[in-house]
Design an enzyme around this catalytic site. Structure first.
Site, PDB file in Angstrom:
ATOM      1  N   THR A 126     -16.479   3.805   1.047  1.00  0.00           N
ATOM      2  CA  THR A 126     -15.775   3.329   2.229  1.00  0.00           C
ATOM      3  C   THR A 126     -16.117   4.150   3.467  1.00  0.00           C
ATOM      4  O   THR A 126     -16.166   5.375   3.440  1.00  0.00           O
ATOM      5  CB  THR A 126     -14.259   3.364   1.993  1.00  0.00           C
ATOM      6  OG1 THR A 126     -13.954   2.622   0.812  1.00  0.00           O
ATOM      7  CG2 THR A 126     -13.508   2.765   3.170  1.00  0.00           C
ATOM      8  N   GLY A 131     -16.721  -1.182   3.594  1.00  0.00           N
ATOM      9  CA  GLY A 131     -16.050  -1.057   2.316  1.00  0.00           C
ATOM     10  C   GLY A 131     -16.419  -2.303   1.556  1.00  0.00           C
ATOM     11  O   GLY A 131     -17.483  -2.392   0.945  1.00  0.00           O
ATOM     12  N   THR A 158     -11.424   9.954  -3.057  1.00  0.00           N
ATOM     13  CA  THR A 158     -10.584  10.678  -4.015  1.00  0.00           C
ATOM     14  C   THR A 158     -11.399  11.719  -4.774  1.00  0.00           C
ATOM     15  O   THR A 158     -12.556  11.497  -5.114  1.00  0.00           O
ATOM     16  CB  THR A 158      -9.963   9.689  -5.012  1.00  0.00           C
ATOM     17  OG1 THR A 158      -9.252   8.678  -4.289  1.00  0.00           O
ATOM     18  CG2 THR A 158      -8.986  10.390  -5.950  1.00  0.00           C
ATOM     19  N   HIS A 341      19.169   2.498  -8.204  1.00  0.00           N
ATOM     20  CA  HIS A 341      19.584   3.901  -8.086  1.00  0.00           C
ATOM     21  C   HIS A 341      20.460   4.147  -6.858  1.00  0.00           C
ATOM     22  O   HIS A 341      21.036   5.224  -6.721  1.00  0.00           O
ATOM     23  CB  HIS A 341      18.367   4.819  -8.034  1.00  0.00           C
ATOM     24  CG  HIS A 341      17.766   5.123  -9.378  1.00  0.00           C
ATOM     25  ND1 HIS A 341      17.097   4.186 -10.130  1.00  0.00           N
ATOM     26  CD2 HIS A 341      17.743   6.274 -10.096  1.00  0.00           C
ATOM     27  CE1 HIS A 341      16.668   4.739 -11.248  1.00  0.00           C
ATOM     28  NE2 HIS A 341      17.051   6.002 -11.268  1.00  0.00           N
ATOM     29  N   GLY A 343      21.818   5.273  -3.436  1.00  0.00           N
ATOM     30  CA  GLY A 343      21.488   6.419  -2.589  1.00  0.00           C
ATOM     31  C   GLY A 343      20.579   7.419  -3.272  1.00  0.00           C
ATOM     32  O   GLY A 343      19.724   8.038  -2.628  1.00  0.00           O
ATOM     33  N   GLU A 366      -9.226   0.107  -4.140  1.00  0.00           N
ATOM     34  CA  GLU A 366     -10.174  -0.577  -5.037  1.00  0.00           C
ATOM     35  C   GLU A 366     -10.077  -2.095  -4.920  1.00  0.00           C
ATOM     36  O   GLU A 366     -10.136  -2.829  -5.902  1.00  0.00           O
ATOM     37  CB  GLU A 366     -10.001  -0.109  -6.485  1.00  0.00           C
ATOM     38  CG  GLU A 366     -10.351   1.367  -6.672  1.00  0.00           C
ATOM     39  CD  GLU A 366     -10.788   1.724  -8.078  1.00  0.00           C
ATOM     40  OE1 GLU A 366     -11.361   0.863  -8.779  1.00  0.00           O
ATOM     41  OE2 GLU A 366     -10.560   2.863  -8.477  1.00  0.00           O
TER      42      GLU A 366
END
Length: 382
Positions: A126, A131, A158, A341, A343, A366
């Site tokens: 990229t 890309g 990465t 969940h 808060g 990807e």
């Protein structure tokens, strides 16, 4: 299709599950908050053989297949997507190109170090204007006196700037074809190298413990034999890598989706409202049922895509479907888990909060969801 895991596959899954709970989970919050790379965890992953899962024993691998890698990714991603993407990128993007397209000499030199986790590999495709659009590639590699001179830049790469990054393969324009289109080749850059710079890491929304950098190349010189695969086939090679990688990303996304289910079921059993666990209320029960259905469906999709790939049949459409369905399941489940969940779901010490931040990139990296839709449409003949 029989989705029952073999005894060996189940043993691997349980091994990675134990590793995730005993080694990864205790330090995940720390690395997420401090945005630090989990070197100790990665080292133990190497000792466990995870970076060598889909590669032959002759190159230091575990002799497994791509599906075994997917099983490991799913288990890791239930708790920590940053750790999972470090493994996925290390295997799929860093090592697989060398294994699939490298010469015997390149494989002998690089694979044992990559499959052991001694070093990490990265792949630079990229760029700001390139890309999915190969024609936008501006990084160049000029052959001079038996060496490539590389100039340009990459972004969102990465595993490219860690202390153990040892190899970065990049796509670069190496000439012009008849008709004027760009000839794009893949070239391996051992790191560190003069002129190679991993720029400061990105300040990301999620995947905070994953290493991601823009890269710049200023007259980087590597030998001519560092060409990976056939000259002019670099982009085509990487498209193949992306097809396989989409199955791995789907497995990672399934792990995230299932992790949201697991954490939410646990919370729904413990959290009480009006004298009983909130899981007893149909509003929560139905939400959890839909979350489980998404994870199950996405898992079936990546299992099917992996089976077709390993059978040697065309699997581009199945990989695109798996990646799209699984990434959307992860994002939808993260949103619902955060709602369950309440808060607490907005507090960073809860795993679901990390999944809420981390999962969005699964619909982008990807190949975006829109790219997957385009690929599926083309496979339908549109």
């Amino acid at each position: 299709m029989d989705t029952t895991l073999s005894a060996e596959q189940e043993e691997l899954r349980r091994t990675v599950e134990r590793f995730t709970n005993e080694v990864v989970r205790p330090v995940s919050q720390h690395h997420d908050e401090t945005k630090t790379f989990p070197y100790d965890v990665v080292a133990q992953m190497g000792e466990l053989g995870l970076f060598g899962l889909p590669f032959p024993e002759e190159y230091g691998g575990m002799g497994g297949d791509y599906f075994t890698l997917c099983l490991a990714l799913e288990e890791l991603a239930r708790v920590d997507q940053s750790v999972a993407i470090t493994l996925e990128a290390g295997c799929s993007l860093g090592t697989m190109p060398v294994y699939l397209f490298g010469t015997d000499a390149q494989k002998q030199e690089w694979l044992p170090r990559l499959t052991s986790g001694e070093i990490l590999g990265a792949f630079g495709l990229t760029e700001p204007e390139a890309g999915s659009d190969a024609g936008g590639t501006k990084t160049t590699a000029v052959l001079e006196d038996g060496h490539w001179r590389i100039n340009g830049s990459k972004q969102f790469i990465t595993n490219s700037g860690t202390d153990i990054t040892g190899l970065v393969t990049v796509t670069a324009v190496t000439g012009v074809r008849e008709g004027g289109s760009k000839e794009i080749s893949a070239i391996m850059i051992p790191t560190p190298a003069d002129g190679f710079t991993a720029e400061p890491a990105y300040n990301k929304v999620g995947w905070n413990a994953s290493d991601t950098h823009p890269l710049s190349f200023d007259d980087v010189i590597v030998p001519e034999e560092n060409l990976l695969g056939e000259r002019g086939r670099g982009y085509a090679q990487f498209l193949r890598i992306l097809d396989e990688g989409r199955i791995a990303i789907a497995a990672l996304a399934v792990g995230a989706a299932q992790g949201c289910v697991d954490e939410s079921v646990r919370y729904a059993r413990e959290r009480k409202s009006m004298g009983q666990p909130i899981g007893k209320y149909q509003a929560i029960e139905f939400k959890l049922a839909r979350m489980e259905a998404r994870a199950w469906t996405a898992r079936a999709a990546y299992y099917a895509a992996a089976a077709k790939m390993l059978s040697g049949k065309p699997f581009k459409k199945e990989a695109a479907i798996a990646k799209m369905v699984a990434s959307e399941a992860a994002m939808d489940n993260a949103r619902d888990a955060t709602q369950i969940h309440g808060g607490y779901g907005f507090m960073n010490e809860y795993v679901v909060s990390r999944h809420y931040r981390d999962s969005k990139i699964l619909e982008i990296g990807e190949g975006t969801t829109e790219v997957q839709l385009m690929l599926i449409g083309r496979q339908l003949g549109l």
